[in-house]
Design a protein around this motif. Structure first.
Motif, PDB file in Angstrom:
ATOM      1  N   GLU A 114       0.814  -1.213   0.000  1.00 56.46           N
ATOM      2  CA  GLU A 114       0.000   0.000   0.000  1.00 56.46           C
ATOM      3  C   GLU A 114       0.844   1.258   0.000  1.00 56.46           C
ATOM      4  O   GLU A 114       0.527   2.230  -0.706  1.00 56.46           O
ATOM      5  N   SER A 115       1.928   1.284   0.766  1.00 60.02           N
ATOM      6  CA  SER A 115       2.791   2.471   0.805  1.00 60.02           C
ATOM      7  C   SER A 115       3.449   2.710  -0.553  1.00 60.02           C
ATOM      8  O   SER A 115       3.564   3.856  -1.017  1.00 60.02           O
ATOM      9  N   GLY A 116       3.864   1.637  -1.227  1.00 62.98           N
ATOM     10  CA  GLY A 116       4.448   1.779  -2.561  1.00 62.98           C
ATOM     11  C   GLY A 116       3.437   2.277  -3.572  1.00 62.98           C
ATOM     12  O   GLY A 116       3.764   3.100  -4.439  1.00 62.98           O
ATOM     13  N   ARG A 117       2.213   1.787  -3.464  1.00 65.82           N
ATOM     14  CA  ARG A 117       1.168   2.242  -4.383  1.00 65.82           C
ATOM     15  C   ARG A 117       0.898   3.728  -4.209  1.00 65.82           C
ATOM     16  O   ARG A 117       0.693   4.459  -5.196  1.00 65.82           O
ATOM     17  N   LYS A 118       0.900   4.210  -2.968  1.00 64.35           N
ATOM     18  CA  LYS A 118       0.677   5.637  -2.730  1.00 64.35           C
ATOM     19  C   LYS A 118       1.806   6.482  -3.303  1.00 64.35           C
ATOM     20  O   LYS A 118       1.566   7.562  -3.861  1.00 64.35           O
ATOM     21  N   THR A 124       2.490   9.841 -10.302  1.00 62.06           N
ATOM     22  CA  THR A 124       1.531  10.017 -11.402  1.00 62.06           C
ATOM     23  C   THR A 124       0.912  11.405 -11.358  1.00 62.06           C
ATOM     24  O   THR A 124       0.724  12.046 -12.400  1.00 62.06           O
ATOM     25  N   ARG A 125       0.606  11.887 -10.167  1.00 66.64           N
ATOM     26  CA  ARG A 125       0.027  13.238 -10.039  1.00 66.64           C
ATOM     27  C   ARG A 125       1.022  14.302 -10.478  1.00 66.64           C
ATOM     28  O   ARG A 125       0.646  15.266 -11.173  1.00 66.64           O
ATOM     29  N   TYR A 126       2.279  14.142 -10.078  1.00 65.18           N
ATOM     30  CA  TYR A 126       3.297  15.103 -10.522  1.00 65.18           C
ATOM     31  C   TYR A 126       3.418  15.097 -12.045  1.00 65.18           C
ATOM     32  O   TYR A 126       3.520  16.162 -12.687  1.00 65.18           O
ATOM     33  N   GLY A 127       3.404  13.902 -12.634  1.00 67.62           N
ATOM     34  CA  GLY A 127       3.479  13.808 -14.085  1.00 67.62           C
ATOM     35  C   GLY A 127       2.270  14.427 -14.763  1.00 67.62           C
ATOM     36  O   GLY A 127       2.389  15.035 -15.834  1.00 67.62           O
ATOM     37  N   THR A 128       1.087  14.295 -14.144  1.00 66.89           N
ATOM     38  CA  THR A 128      -0.123  14.897 -14.694  1.00 66.89           C
ATOM     39  C   THR A 128      -0.006  16.413 -14.762  1.00 66.89           C
ATOM     40  O   THR A 128      -0.372  17.043 -15.761  1.00 66.89           O
ATOM     41  N   VAL A 129       0.521  17.000 -13.695  1.00 69.71           N
ATOM     42  CA  VAL A 129       0.702  18.460 -13.672  1.00 69.71           C
ATOM     43  C   VAL A 129       1.661  18.892 -14.784  1.00 69.71           C
ATOM     44  O   VAL A 129       1.395  19.852 -15.523  1.00 69.71           O
ATOM     45  N   GLY A 130       2.770  18.178 -14.936  1.00 67.91           N
ATOM     46  CA  GLY A 130       3.751  18.541 -15.956  1.00 67.91           C
ATOM     47  C   GLY A 130       3.204  18.422 -17.366  1.00 67.91           C
ATOM     48  O   GLY A 130       3.365  19.339 -18.188  1.00 67.91           O
TER      49      GLY A 130
END
Length: 454
Positions: A114-118, A124-130
Protein backbone atom coordinates in the motif's frame (compact mmCIF):
# COMPACT_ATOMS: atom_id res chain seq x y z
CA UNK A 1 -36.76 -23.44 -14.93
CA UNK A 2 -33.69 -21.24 -15.54
CA UNK A 3 -35.87 -18.47 -16.94
CA UNK A 4 -38.18 -18.56 -13.92
CA UNK A 5 -35.21 -18.49 -11.55
CA UNK A 6 -33.74 -15.50 -13.36
CA UNK A 7 -37.03 -13.63 -13.13
CA UNK A 8 -37.28 -14.38 -9.42
CA UNK A 9 -33.70 -13.16 -8.90
CA UNK A 10 -34.45 -9.95 -10.80
CA UNK A 11 -37.57 -9.35 -8.76
CA UNK A 12 -35.63 -9.96 -5.56
CA UNK A 13 -32.94 -7.49 -6.64
CA UNK A 14 -35.54 -4.84 -7.45
CA UNK A 15 -37.21 -5.39 -4.11
CA UNK A 16 -33.90 -5.19 -2.25
CA UNK A 17 -32.73 -2.12 -4.17
CA UNK A 18 -35.14 0.16 -2.32
CA UNK A 19 -33.72 -1.05 1.00
CA UNK A 20 -30.05 -0.79 -0.03
CA UNK A 21 -29.42 2.64 1.51
CA UNK A 22 -25.65 2.58 1.05
CA UNK A 23 -25.99 1.64 -2.63
CA UNK A 24 -28.45 4.46 -3.26
CA UNK A 25 -26.07 6.94 -1.63
CA UNK A 26 -23.25 5.73 -3.84
CA UNK A 27 -25.40 6.02 -6.97
CA UNK A 28 -26.53 9.55 -6.09
CA UNK A 29 -22.95 10.57 -5.39
CA UNK A 30 -21.83 9.19 -8.76
CA UNK A 31 -24.63 10.98 -10.61
CA UNK A 32 -23.89 14.24 -8.81
CA UNK A 33 -20.17 14.02 -9.62
CA UNK A 34 -20.90 13.41 -13.31
CA UNK A 35 -23.26 16.40 -13.35
CA UNK A 36 -20.46 18.56 -11.95
CA UNK A 37 -18.20 17.26 -14.73
CA UNK A 38 -20.73 18.21 -17.38
CA UNK A 39 -21.23 21.70 -15.90
CA UNK A 40 -17.47 22.33 -15.90
CA UNK A 41 -17.31 21.51 -19.62
CA UNK A 42 -19.27 24.73 -20.27
CA UNK A 43 -17.01 27.03 -18.20
CA UNK A 44 -14.66 28.70 -20.73
CA UNK A 45 -11.04 29.64 -20.23
CA UNK A 46 -10.53 33.26 -19.17
CA UNK A 47 -9.87 35.68 -22.02
CA UNK A 48 -11.37 33.59 -24.88
CA UNK A 49 -13.54 35.12 -27.62
CA UNK A 50 -16.50 32.76 -28.30
CA UNK A 51 -16.64 33.86 -31.96
CA UNK A 52 -13.11 32.61 -32.53
CA UNK A 53 -14.05 29.23 -31.04
CA UNK A 54 -16.40 28.71 -33.96
CA UNK A 55 -13.47 29.34 -36.29
CA UNK A 56 -11.38 26.84 -34.32
CA UNK A 57 -14.03 24.18 -34.73
CA UNK A 58 -14.16 24.76 -38.48
CA UNK A 59 -10.38 24.59 -38.88
CA UNK A 60 -9.94 21.41 -36.85
CA UNK A 61 -13.18 19.73 -37.97
CA UNK A 62 -12.56 16.24 -39.28
CA UNK A 63 -9.15 16.12 -37.67
CA UNK A 64 -8.03 13.71 -35.03
CA UNK A 65 -8.84 16.21 -32.26
CA UNK A 66 -12.54 15.65 -32.99
CA UNK A 67 -12.06 12.15 -31.61
CA UNK A 68 -10.61 13.45 -28.35
CA UNK A 69 -13.25 16.16 -28.20
CA UNK A 70 -15.76 13.30 -27.94
CA UNK A 71 -13.93 11.94 -24.88
CA UNK A 72 -14.19 15.33 -23.15
CA UNK A 73 -17.88 15.76 -23.99
CA UNK A 74 -17.25 18.78 -26.23
CA UNK A 75 -15.05 20.55 -23.66
CA UNK A 76 -12.12 20.78 -26.09
CA UNK A 77 -14.16 22.50 -28.80
CA UNK A 78 -15.53 24.97 -26.24
CA UNK A 79 -12.06 25.53 -24.73
CA UNK A 80 -13.40 25.03 -21.22
CA UNK A 81 -11.46 24.62 -18.00
CA UNK A 82 -11.43 20.85 -18.57
CA UNK A 83 -10.58 21.04 -22.29
CA UNK A 84 -7.84 18.41 -21.85
CA UNK A 85 -10.14 16.16 -19.83
CA UNK A 86 -8.63 13.27 -17.90
CA UNK A 87 -6.21 12.30 -20.68
CA UNK A 88 -3.03 13.85 -19.15
CA UNK A 89 -3.63 11.76 -16.01
CA UNK A 90 -3.96 8.61 -18.12
CA UNK A 91 -0.80 9.47 -20.04
CA UNK A 92 1.10 10.02 -16.78
CA UNK A 93 -0.13 6.69 -15.42
CA UNK A 94 1.09 4.97 -18.60
CA UNK A 95 4.55 6.50 -18.19
CA UNK A 96 4.71 5.46 -14.52
CA UNK A 97 3.62 1.88 -15.32
CA UNK A 98 6.16 1.60 -18.13
CA UNK A 99 8.87 3.01 -15.86
CA UNK A 100 7.87 0.53 -13.13
CA UNK A 101 8.41 -2.34 -15.57
CA UNK A 102 11.78 -1.01 -16.77
CA UNK A 103 13.27 0.49 -13.61
CA UNK A 104 14.33 -1.86 -10.75
CA UNK A 105 13.98 1.03 -8.27
CA UNK A 106 10.35 1.74 -9.16
CA UNK A 107 9.70 -2.00 -9.37
CA UNK A 108 10.88 -2.35 -5.77
CA UNK A 109 8.58 0.50 -4.73
CA UNK A 110 5.64 -1.26 -6.38
CA UNK A 111 6.32 -4.39 -4.28
CA UNK A 112 6.11 -2.42 -1.02
CA UNK A 113 2.34 -2.84 -0.94
CA UNK A 114 0.00 0.00 0.00
CA UNK A 115 2.79 2.47 0.80
CA UNK A 116 4.45 1.78 -2.56
CA UNK A 117 1.17 2.24 -4.38
CA UNK A 118 0.68 5.64 -2.73
CA UNK A 119 4.17 6.75 -3.76
CA UNK A 120 3.57 5.71 -7.37
CA UNK A 121 0.22 7.52 -7.35
CA UNK A 122 2.02 10.64 -6.15
CA UNK A 123 4.50 10.36 -9.02
CA UNK A 124 1.53 10.02 -11.40
CA UNK A 125 0.03 13.24 -10.04
CA UNK A 126 3.30 15.10 -10.52
CA UNK A 127 3.48 13.81 -14.09
CA UNK A 128 -0.12 14.90 -14.69
CA UNK A 129 0.70 18.46 -13.67
CA UNK A 130 3.75 18.54 -15.96
CA UNK A 131 1.99 17.11 -19.01
CA UNK A 132 -1.04 19.37 -18.57
CA UNK A 133 1.20 22.43 -18.24
CA UNK A 134 3.04 21.58 -21.47
CA UNK A 135 -0.14 20.95 -23.43
CA UNK A 136 -1.82 23.98 -21.88
CA UNK A 137 1.02 26.28 -22.91
CA UNK A 138 0.90 25.17 -26.55
CA UNK A 139 -2.88 25.49 -26.55
CA UNK A 140 -2.58 29.06 -25.24
CA UNK A 141 0.06 29.93 -27.86
CA UNK A 142 -2.03 28.37 -30.61
CA UNK A 143 -5.14 30.26 -29.51
CA UNK A 144 -3.26 33.54 -29.71
CA UNK A 145 -2.36 32.82 -33.35
CA UNK A 146 -5.76 31.39 -34.23
CA UNK A 147 -7.60 33.35 -36.90
CA UNK A 148 -4.84 35.91 -37.37
CA UNK A 149 -4.85 35.48 -41.15
CA UNK A 150 -8.66 35.86 -41.27
CA UNK A 151 -8.62 38.98 -39.15
CA UNK A 152 -10.23 37.25 -36.16
CA UNK A 153 -8.56 37.33 -32.75
CA UNK A 154 -9.24 34.23 -30.66
CA UNK A 155 -7.79 35.74 -27.49
CA UNK A 156 -9.09 39.09 -26.31
CA UNK A 157 -5.77 40.22 -24.80
CA UNK A 158 -2.86 38.06 -25.96
CA UNK A 159 0.30 37.97 -23.92
CA UNK A 160 2.07 36.22 -21.09
CA UNK A 161 -0.76 37.02 -18.68
CA UNK A 162 -3.22 35.05 -20.80
CA UNK A 163 -0.79 32.14 -21.21
CA UNK A 164 -0.17 31.86 -17.48
CA UNK A 165 -3.90 32.11 -16.73
CA UNK A 166 -4.72 29.47 -19.36
CA UNK A 167 -2.07 27.05 -18.10
CA UNK A 168 -3.17 27.46 -14.47
CA UNK A 169 -6.84 27.02 -15.44
CA UNK A 170 -6.19 23.87 -17.50
CA UNK A 171 -3.96 22.34 -14.82
CA UNK A 172 -6.58 23.08 -12.18
CA UNK A 173 -9.36 21.60 -14.33
CA UNK A 174 -7.48 18.38 -15.06
CA UNK A 175 -6.40 17.92 -11.44
CA UNK A 176 -9.98 18.48 -10.29
CA UNK A 177 -11.20 15.80 -12.72
CA UNK A 178 -8.50 13.45 -11.43
CA UNK A 179 -9.66 14.07 -7.84
CA UNK A 180 -13.30 13.70 -8.90
CA UNK A 181 -12.55 10.34 -10.52
CA UNK A 182 -10.84 9.10 -7.35
CA UNK A 183 -13.83 10.19 -5.26
CA UNK A 184 -16.23 8.32 -7.55
CA UNK A 185 -14.12 5.18 -7.26
CA UNK A 186 -13.99 5.32 -3.45
CA UNK A 187 -17.41 6.77 -2.60
CA UNK A 188 -19.47 5.97 -5.68
CA UNK A 189 -20.07 3.07 -8.07
CA UNK A 190 -17.64 1.94 -10.77
CA UNK A 191 -14.27 3.22 -11.90
CA UNK A 192 -14.29 7.00 -11.68
CA UNK A 193 -11.94 7.76 -14.59
CA UNK A 194 -13.78 5.38 -16.92
CA UNK A 195 -17.16 6.83 -15.92
CA UNK A 196 -15.94 10.38 -16.63
CA UNK A 197 -14.79 9.32 -20.11
CA UNK A 198 -18.08 7.50 -20.70
CA UNK A 199 -20.08 10.54 -19.58
CA UNK A 200 -18.30 12.66 -22.18
CA UNK A 201 -19.03 10.11 -24.90
CA UNK A 202 -22.69 9.73 -23.93
CA UNK A 203 -23.09 13.52 -23.94
CA UNK A 204 -22.04 13.61 -27.60
CA UNK A 205 -24.40 10.82 -28.70
CA UNK A 206 -27.44 13.12 -29.19
CA UNK A 207 -25.38 15.28 -31.56
CA UNK A 208 -24.39 12.21 -33.57
CA UNK A 209 -28.01 11.06 -33.73
CA UNK A 210 -29.14 14.50 -34.90
CA UNK A 211 -26.46 14.47 -37.61
CA UNK A 212 -27.66 11.05 -38.76
CA UNK A 213 -31.30 12.15 -38.95
CA UNK A 214 -30.37 15.46 -40.57
CA UNK A 215 -28.38 13.58 -43.20
CA UNK A 216 -31.46 11.52 -44.02
CA UNK A 217 -33.67 14.61 -44.18
CA UNK A 218 -31.30 16.59 -46.40
CA UNK A 219 -30.62 13.63 -48.68
CA UNK A 220 -26.88 13.39 -48.02
CA UNK A 221 -27.51 9.92 -46.55
CA UNK A 222 -29.93 7.56 -48.28
CA UNK A 223 -32.28 5.44 -46.11
CA UNK A 224 -30.45 2.20 -46.95
CA UNK A 225 -27.18 3.64 -45.66
CA UNK A 226 -28.86 4.89 -42.47
CA UNK A 227 -30.37 1.45 -41.84
CA UNK A 228 -26.94 -0.09 -42.47
CA UNK A 229 -25.34 2.24 -39.92
CA UNK A 230 -27.94 1.36 -37.28
CA UNK A 231 -27.52 -2.37 -37.94
CA UNK A 232 -23.74 -2.02 -37.78
CA UNK A 233 -23.95 -0.29 -34.38
CA UNK A 234 -26.25 -3.01 -33.04
CA UNK A 235 -23.96 -5.73 -34.37
CA UNK A 236 -20.92 -4.06 -32.80
CA UNK A 237 -22.64 -3.82 -29.41
CA UNK A 238 -23.63 -7.49 -29.49
CA UNK A 239 -20.15 -8.52 -30.62
CA UNK A 240 -18.54 -6.46 -27.83
CA UNK A 241 -20.82 -8.05 -25.21
CA UNK A 242 -19.97 -11.54 -26.51
CA UNK A 243 -16.21 -10.97 -26.60
CA UNK A 244 -16.09 -9.31 -23.17
CA UNK A 245 -17.68 -12.38 -21.61
CA UNK A 246 -15.59 -14.91 -23.56
CA UNK A 247 -13.16 -16.92 -21.43
CA UNK A 248 -10.55 -19.62 -21.74
CA UNK A 249 -11.07 -21.85 -18.69
CA UNK A 250 -8.07 -23.87 -17.53
CA UNK A 251 -8.82 -26.94 -15.43
CA UNK A 252 -7.11 -26.88 -12.01
CA UNK A 253 -7.00 -30.08 -9.92
CA UNK A 254 -6.15 -30.39 -6.23
CA UNK A 255 -4.97 -33.46 -4.27
CA UNK A 256 -7.53 -36.03 -3.20
CA UNK A 257 -9.03 -35.68 0.24
CA UNK A 258 -11.22 -37.85 2.44
CA UNK A 259 -14.95 -37.09 2.38
CA UNK A 260 -18.11 -38.91 3.44
CA UNK A 261 -18.27 -40.38 -0.05
CA UNK A 262 -14.68 -41.57 0.05
CA UNK A 263 -11.57 -40.13 -1.55
CA UNK A 264 -12.42 -37.29 -3.92
CA UNK A 265 -10.33 -34.79 -5.87
CA UNK A 266 -11.30 -31.11 -5.89
CA UNK A 267 -11.48 -29.46 -9.26
CA UNK A 268 -11.89 -25.85 -10.26
CA UNK A 269 -11.25 -23.64 -13.26
CA UNK A 270 -8.94 -20.68 -13.77
CA UNK A 271 -10.85 -18.29 -16.07
CA UNK A 272 -8.73 -16.24 -18.47
CA UNK A 273 -10.68 -13.56 -20.34
CA UNK A 274 -10.07 -13.31 -24.07
CA UNK A 275 -9.79 -9.56 -23.59
CA UNK A 276 -7.88 -9.49 -20.31
CA UNK A 277 -6.86 -5.84 -20.72
CA UNK A 278 -10.47 -4.65 -21.11
CA UNK A 279 -10.94 -1.13 -22.45
CA UNK A 280 -7.54 0.08 -21.25
CA UNK A 281 -5.57 -0.37 -24.54
CA UNK A 282 -7.77 1.98 -26.65
CA UNK A 283 -7.81 4.58 -23.88
CA UNK A 284 -4.03 4.37 -23.39
CA UNK A 285 -3.38 4.54 -27.15
CA UNK A 286 -5.71 7.52 -27.48
CA UNK A 287 -4.05 9.28 -24.58
CA UNK A 288 -0.55 8.85 -26.01
CA UNK A 289 -1.71 10.17 -29.39
CA UNK A 290 -3.40 13.18 -27.80
CA UNK A 291 -0.23 14.60 -26.24
CA UNK A 292 1.85 15.19 -29.42
CA UNK A 293 -1.21 15.92 -31.57
CA UNK A 294 -2.44 18.66 -29.27
CA UNK A 295 0.99 20.27 -29.31
CA UNK A 296 1.37 19.95 -33.10
CA UNK A 297 -2.18 21.16 -33.80
CA UNK A 298 -1.85 24.40 -31.85
CA UNK A 299 1.87 24.94 -32.43
CA UNK A 300 1.16 24.68 -36.14
CA UNK A 301 -1.30 27.55 -35.81
CA UNK A 302 1.47 29.67 -34.35
CA UNK A 303 4.26 29.09 -36.87
CA UNK A 304 2.20 28.30 -39.98
CA UNK A 305 3.70 30.05 -42.99
CA UNK A 306 6.63 31.42 -40.98
CA UNK A 307 8.97 28.47 -41.58
CA UNK A 308 9.19 25.09 -43.22
CA UNK A 309 8.57 23.49 -39.84
CA UNK A 310 5.15 25.13 -39.62
CA UNK A 311 4.13 23.85 -43.05
CA UNK A 312 5.46 20.39 -42.14
CA UNK A 313 3.38 20.31 -38.94
CA UNK A 314 0.24 21.42 -40.78
CA UNK A 315 0.82 18.73 -43.40
CA UNK A 316 1.39 16.11 -40.71
CA UNK A 317 -1.91 16.99 -39.08
CA UNK A 318 -3.65 16.41 -42.42
CA UNK A 319 -2.29 12.86 -42.50
CA UNK A 320 -3.62 12.26 -38.99
CA UNK A 321 -7.26 12.77 -39.85
CA UNK A 322 -9.83 10.03 -39.37
CA UNK A 323 -9.52 7.21 -41.86
CA UNK A 324 -6.03 8.24 -42.96
CA UNK A 325 -3.51 5.35 -43.08
CA UNK A 326 -0.96 7.02 -40.76
CA UNK A 327 -3.50 7.70 -38.03
CA UNK A 328 -4.99 4.20 -38.25
CA UNK A 329 -1.54 2.61 -38.20
CA UNK A 330 -0.41 4.54 -35.10
CA UNK A 331 -3.68 3.95 -33.28
CA UNK A 332 -3.77 0.25 -34.14
CA UNK A 333 -0.13 -0.24 -33.15
CA UNK A 334 -0.82 1.46 -29.82
CA UNK A 335 -3.83 -0.78 -29.14
CA UNK A 336 -1.86 -3.95 -29.89
CA UNK A 337 1.09 -2.88 -27.74
CA UNK A 338 -1.02 -1.97 -24.72
CA UNK A 339 -3.10 -5.13 -25.07
CA UNK A 340 0.02 -7.21 -24.41
CA UNK A 341 1.54 -4.76 -21.94
CA UNK A 342 -1.52 -4.37 -19.71
CA UNK A 343 -2.27 -8.10 -19.84
CA UNK A 344 1.23 -8.70 -18.48
CA UNK A 345 0.51 -6.19 -15.70
CA UNK A 346 -2.84 -7.73 -14.76
CA UNK A 347 -1.88 -11.43 -14.91
CA UNK A 348 1.48 -12.74 -13.71
CA UNK A 349 2.02 -16.38 -14.83
CA UNK A 350 4.96 -16.87 -12.46
CA UNK A 351 3.04 -15.69 -9.41
CA UNK A 352 -0.06 -17.70 -10.34
CA UNK A 353 1.98 -20.87 -10.85
CA UNK A 354 3.73 -20.42 -7.49
CA UNK A 355 0.41 -19.91 -5.68
CA UNK A 356 -1.00 -23.08 -7.23
CA UNK A 357 2.10 -25.04 -6.23
CA UNK A 358 1.91 -23.68 -2.68
CA UNK A 359 -1.69 -24.88 -2.23
CA UNK A 360 -1.15 -28.20 -3.99
CA UNK A 361 -3.01 -27.34 -7.19
CA UNK A 362 -1.84 -28.35 -10.64
CA UNK A 363 -2.95 -28.44 -14.27
CA UNK A 364 -3.57 -32.03 -15.39
CA UNK A 365 -0.69 -33.19 -17.58
CA UNK A 366 1.54 -30.24 -16.61
CA UNK A 367 4.20 -30.43 -13.91
CA UNK A 368 3.88 -27.79 -11.15
CA UNK A 369 6.32 -24.90 -11.04
CA UNK A 370 8.21 -23.70 -14.10
CA UNK A 371 6.30 -25.91 -16.55
CA UNK A 372 2.98 -24.55 -15.31
CA UNK A 373 4.29 -20.98 -15.64
CA UNK A 374 5.35 -21.67 -19.25
CA UNK A 375 1.95 -23.19 -20.00
CA UNK A 376 0.08 -20.19 -18.55
CA UNK A 377 2.28 -17.82 -20.54
CA UNK A 378 1.65 -19.82 -23.73
CA UNK A 379 -2.12 -19.83 -23.29
CA UNK A 380 -2.22 -16.18 -22.28
CA UNK A 381 -0.19 -15.12 -25.32
CA UNK A 382 -2.52 -16.97 -27.68
CA UNK A 383 -5.72 -15.50 -26.27
CA UNK A 384 -4.15 -12.03 -26.07
CA UNK A 385 -3.51 -12.19 -29.81
CA UNK A 386 -7.24 -12.78 -30.29
CA UNK A 387 -8.10 -10.01 -27.81
CA UNK A 388 -5.77 -7.51 -29.48
CA UNK A 389 -7.20 -8.34 -32.92
CA UNK A 390 -10.72 -7.91 -31.55
CA UNK A 391 -9.94 -4.49 -30.02
CA UNK A 392 -8.15 -3.28 -33.15
CA UNK A 393 -11.05 -4.36 -35.37
CA UNK A 394 -13.68 -2.75 -33.16
CA UNK A 395 -11.78 0.55 -32.97
CA UNK A 396 -10.60 0.87 -36.57
CA UNK A 397 -13.26 -0.79 -38.74
CA UNK A 398 -16.02 1.81 -38.07
CA UNK A 399 -13.60 4.67 -38.79
CA UNK A 400 -12.56 3.05 -42.06
CA UNK A 401 -16.22 2.64 -43.03
CA UNK A 402 -16.88 6.26 -42.08
CA UNK A 403 -14.09 7.48 -44.35
CA UNK A 404 -14.86 5.06 -47.20
CA UNK A 405 -18.59 5.81 -47.35
CA UNK A 406 -18.17 9.54 -46.75
CA UNK A 407 -20.40 9.59 -43.69
CA UNK A 408 -20.52 13.23 -42.44
CA UNK A 409 -19.94 12.29 -38.80
CA UNK A 410 -17.68 10.02 -36.81
CA UNK A 411 -18.84 6.44 -36.26
CA UNK A 412 -16.45 5.60 -33.43
CA UNK A 413 -16.12 1.98 -32.42
CA UNK A 414 -13.86 3.07 -29.56
CA UNK A 415 -16.74 5.05 -28.06
CA UNK A 416 -19.06 2.04 -28.28
CA UNK A 417 -16.39 -0.18 -26.72
CA UNK A 418 -15.91 2.18 -23.77
CA UNK A 419 -19.63 2.71 -23.17
CA UNK A 420 -20.47 -1.00 -23.29
CA UNK A 421 -17.49 -2.02 -21.12
CA UNK A 422 -18.03 0.63 -18.47
CA UNK A 423 -21.77 -0.08 -18.38
CA UNK A 424 -21.18 -3.81 -17.90
CA UNK A 425 -18.61 -3.17 -15.17
CA UNK A 426 -20.89 -0.71 -13.35
CA UNK A 427 -23.88 -3.07 -13.51
CA UNK A 428 -21.68 -5.87 -12.14
CA UNK A 429 -20.64 -3.69 -9.19
CA UNK A 430 -24.25 -2.73 -8.50
CA UNK A 431 -25.21 -6.42 -8.44
CA UNK A 432 -22.30 -7.11 -6.07
CA UNK A 433 -23.53 -4.41 -3.68
CA UNK A 434 -27.06 -5.82 -3.82
CA UNK A 435 -25.77 -9.32 -3.12
CA UNK A 436 -23.69 -8.08 -0.18
CA UNK A 437 -26.74 -6.26 1.16
CA UNK A 438 -28.85 -9.43 0.92
CA UNK A 439 -26.22 -11.47 2.78
CA UNK A 440 -26.04 -8.73 5.40
CA UNK A 441 -29.78 -8.99 5.99
CA UNK A 442 -29.56 -12.78 6.28
CA UNK A 443 -26.77 -12.51 8.87
CA UNK A 444 -28.78 -9.99 10.89
CA UNK A 445 -31.84 -12.26 10.84
CA UNK A 446 -29.73 -15.25 11.88
CA UNK A 447 -28.30 -13.29 14.82
CA UNK A 448 -31.79 -12.17 15.89
CA UNK A 449 -33.09 -15.73 15.78
CA UNK A 450 -30.07 -16.96 17.73
CA UNK A 451 -30.70 -14.28 20.39
CA UNK A 452 -34.33 -15.29 20.77
CA UNK A 453 -33.40 -18.96 21.21
CA UNK A 454 -31.14 -18.02 24.07
Amino acid sequence: MATSADRMAQGLNLAKFAKATDLKKRLWFTIGALIVFRLLSYVPLPGIDPTALGLLNQQTQGGVLDFFNTFSGGALSRMSLIALGIMPYITASIVVQLATSLSPTLGAIKKEGESGRKRLNQYTRYGTVGLTAIQGYFIAVGLEALGATQGVQAVIEPGMTFRVAAVISLVGGTMFLMWLGEQITSRGIGNGVSLIIMAGIVASLPTTLVQLLEGGRSGSLDPIRIIGIVLLVIALVLFICFMERAQRRILIQYPKRQTQRGMQADRSHLPLKINTAGVIPPIFASSLLLMPLTVSQFAGQRIAGESAYGDFIIGLNQYLQHGQPLYMFLYGAGIIFFSFFYTAVVFNPEETAENLKRYGGFVPGIRPGKNTETYFDYVLTRITVIGAAYLTTICLLPEYITAALGIPFLLAGTSLLIVVNVTMDTVTQIQSHLLAHQYGDLIKKAKLKGGRLR
